[in-house]
Design an enzyme around this catalytic site. Structure first.
Site, PDB file in Angstrom:
ATOM      1  N   SER A 188       7.580   0.917  -8.100  1.00 17.00           N
ATOM      2  CA  SER A 188       6.696   0.297  -9.096  1.00 17.00           C
ATOM      3  C   SER A 188       5.274   0.181  -8.574  1.00 17.00           C
ATOM      4  CB  SER A 188       7.197  -1.096  -9.477  1.00 17.00           C
ATOM      5  OG  SER A 188       8.313  -0.989 -10.304  1.00 17.00           O
ATOM      6  N   ARG A 231      16.693  -2.376  -9.215  1.00 14.26           N
ATOM      7  CA  ARG A 231      15.518  -2.955  -9.880  1.00 14.26           C
ATOM      8  C   ARG A 231      15.910  -4.253 -10.541  1.00 14.26           C
ATOM      9  NH1 ARG A 231      11.877   2.028 -11.798  1.00 14.26           N
ATOM     10  NH2 ARG A 231      10.198   1.211 -10.565  1.00 14.26           N
ATOM     11  N   GLN A 255      11.937  -7.464  -6.809  1.00 10.23           N
ATOM     12  CA  GLN A 255      10.646  -6.976  -7.334  1.00 10.23           C
ATOM     13  C   GLN A 255       9.564  -6.878  -6.271  1.00 10.23           C
ATOM     14  OE1 GLN A 255       9.509  -9.233 -10.793  1.00 10.23           O
ATOM     15  NE2 GLN A 255      10.693  -7.922 -12.159  1.00 10.23           N
ATOM     16  N   ASP A 269       9.701  -3.547  -4.476  1.00 11.95           N
ATOM     17  CA  ASP A 269       9.833  -2.362  -5.328  1.00 11.95           C
ATOM     18  C   ASP A 269       8.641  -1.411  -5.153  1.00 11.95           C
ATOM     19  OD1 ASP A 269      10.163  -0.524  -7.320  1.00 11.95           O
ATOM     20  OD2 ASP A 269      10.444  -1.980  -8.935  1.00 11.95           O
ATOM     21  N   TYR A 300      16.297   2.631 -17.273  1.00 14.77           N
ATOM     22  CA  TYR A 300      15.778   3.997 -17.186  1.00 14.77           C
ATOM     23  C   TYR A 300      16.177   4.822 -18.410  1.00 14.77           C
ATOM     24  CZ  TYR A 300      14.883   3.347 -12.176  1.00 14.77           C
ATOM     25  OH  TYR A 300      14.405   2.935 -10.974  1.00 14.77           O
TER      26      TYR A 300
END
Ligand code: NAD
Length: 377
Positions: free
Chosen positions: A133, A122, A127, A130, A227
């Site tokens: 997400s 990540r 991005q 991803d 996380y």
């Protein structure tokens, strides 16, 4: 180079890993794109829309997969599908290495170079690829709509000639990607929203969306890579004790808490649900990974003393068109990252390629996947 997109075979999976827009971009990169007939049906994309984008529509999965240099999928393939893949081909999909050990081993044995979207690093550069997400955003948004559809109350404050109705109170537990989207959606509907996360770093994001961040007298559980780390049973017990009063006064509780590769933490006990007012609604977005709510039954809606617990599985698949559109862009971007001059060119020095590649050359090559394949301690 041939790219194939089969129809998803998992029950209730309505998404597809290709939309006409991404097909056109793949073709512009000189790739030949084929899709299995009916693959887009669940997402309201007919074969004709793919054909109009220059995609070959193939009747059966066998010839489609057997001829492909790269396969794009949403869910991990079933073992039978792995047997159809060409040795040396590339697969990009969710692979859930923690629960799909047999499939991962079969992919290695088959000589497939498989990329797991769950393991994509990540980092800013990744991005646009991803999928965790993009799909979490879809789930967070839909969770609020499911709750609003079941709640016997308005979300916004209503001032009418018949009197004023106060706004609904929504509590979001877990303020990662899904939780933040749930907060934003509930706020747009006019609810009063509060949120809690074990990572205090999200406090400002929560507040910037117009919600209150609940601070509990507990130590941070910030882990690696943004996380949460796995929490002890003692921590979770204290958390449940402290959050109980907030749960009891909420009309809607949306739980989204997760720790990568682990069972979802238990945040709401049966007694906490029973202390909520009848008519309240709990949406457990962690239903697929064990549930954040003790009584959740994955795939079912329950009535517990007038409180509804919604345990819908695979929530992103319930809004398949936009979830597919975003997913298809994610996998297209990852595939194009792996392609140079019209052919797959793997650079294992690259953080994205190295981080997300699970099997290559007949071996399981990813250290995180190896850990996840081992039974959780
Ligand atoms: P996730 O789905 O693993 O977890 C959801 C949330 O649950 C997390 O915010 C976590 O802290 C929280 N949680 C875990 N245990 C909890 C508990 N006991 N009580 C309450 N909350 C608990 O995480 P995610 O949403 O996929 O991502 C988390 C974070 O990763 C993001 O907020 C962000 O910081 C980072 N991220 C970075 C990028 C990037 O840079 N490209 C992309 C996506 C996410």
């Amino acid at each position: 180079m041939k790219v194939a997109i089969p129809k998803e075979r998992a029950p209730d999976e309505h998404r597809v890993a290709l939309v006409p827009d991404t097909a056109a971009k793949l073709k512009a990169a000189s790739l030949e794109v084929s899709v299995e007939s009916g693959a887009g049906e669940g997402a309201f994309i007919p074969d004709s829309a793919f054909e109009a984008a220059g995609v070959n529509v193939v009747k059966a999965a066998g010839p489609l997969l057997g001829d492909a240099d790269a396969v794009l999928k949403v869910q991990a393939p079933m073992i039978e599908e792995v047997g159809l893949l060409k040795s040396g081909s590339v697969l990009i999909s969710f692979l859930q290495p923690s629960t799909q050990a047999d499939v991962v081993r079969a992919l290695a044995k088959r000589g497939v170079t498989a990329f797991s979207l769950e393991l994509l690093p990540r980092i800013s550069r990744a991005q646009s690829m991803d999928a965790l997400s993009s799909q979490a955003s879809a789930a967070g948004y839909k969770a609020v709509l499911m709750a609003a559809g079941r709640l016997g109350k308005f979300f916004p404050m209503m001032m009418t000639a018949a009197g004023t109705v106060p706004p609904a109170r929504v509590l979001v537990m877990g303020a990662g990607v899904a939780g933040l989207q749930a907060i934003a959606t509930a706020r747009r509907l006019g609810a009063v929203v509060s949120a809690y996360d074990v990572r205090p770093a999200v406090k400002e994001e929560v507040q910037s969306l117009g919600a209150t961040f609940i601070e509990l007298a507990l130590e941070s559980q910030q882990g690696e890579g943004g996380y949460a780390r796995e929490q002890s049973e003692e921590f979770l017990r204290k958390q449940r004790e402290l959050i109980g009063e907030h749960v009891a006064k909420s009309d809607v509780v949306i739980t989204t808490a997760a720790v990568p590769g682990r069972r979802a933490p238990l945040l709401v006990t049966g007694d906490m649900v029973k202390a909520m007012r009848p008519g309240s609604v709990v949406v457990d977005l962690a239903a697929d990974t064990g549930g954040n709510v003790e009584l959740t039954q994955a795939g079912k809606d329950l009535d517990v003393g007038g409180v509804t617990i919604i345990g819908t599985r695979n929530v992103p698949s319930t809004m398949p068109l936009h979830a597919s559109q975003l997913f298809a862009r994610n996998v297209m971007n990852l595939l194009l990252h792996l392609v140079k001059d019209g052919a797959i060119t793997l650079d294992f020095q690259d953080e994205i390629t190295k981080g997300s590649c699970v099997t290559h050359g007949g071996e399981i090559v990813n250290e995180r996947a190896k850990q996840l394949l081992a039974p959780a301690s």
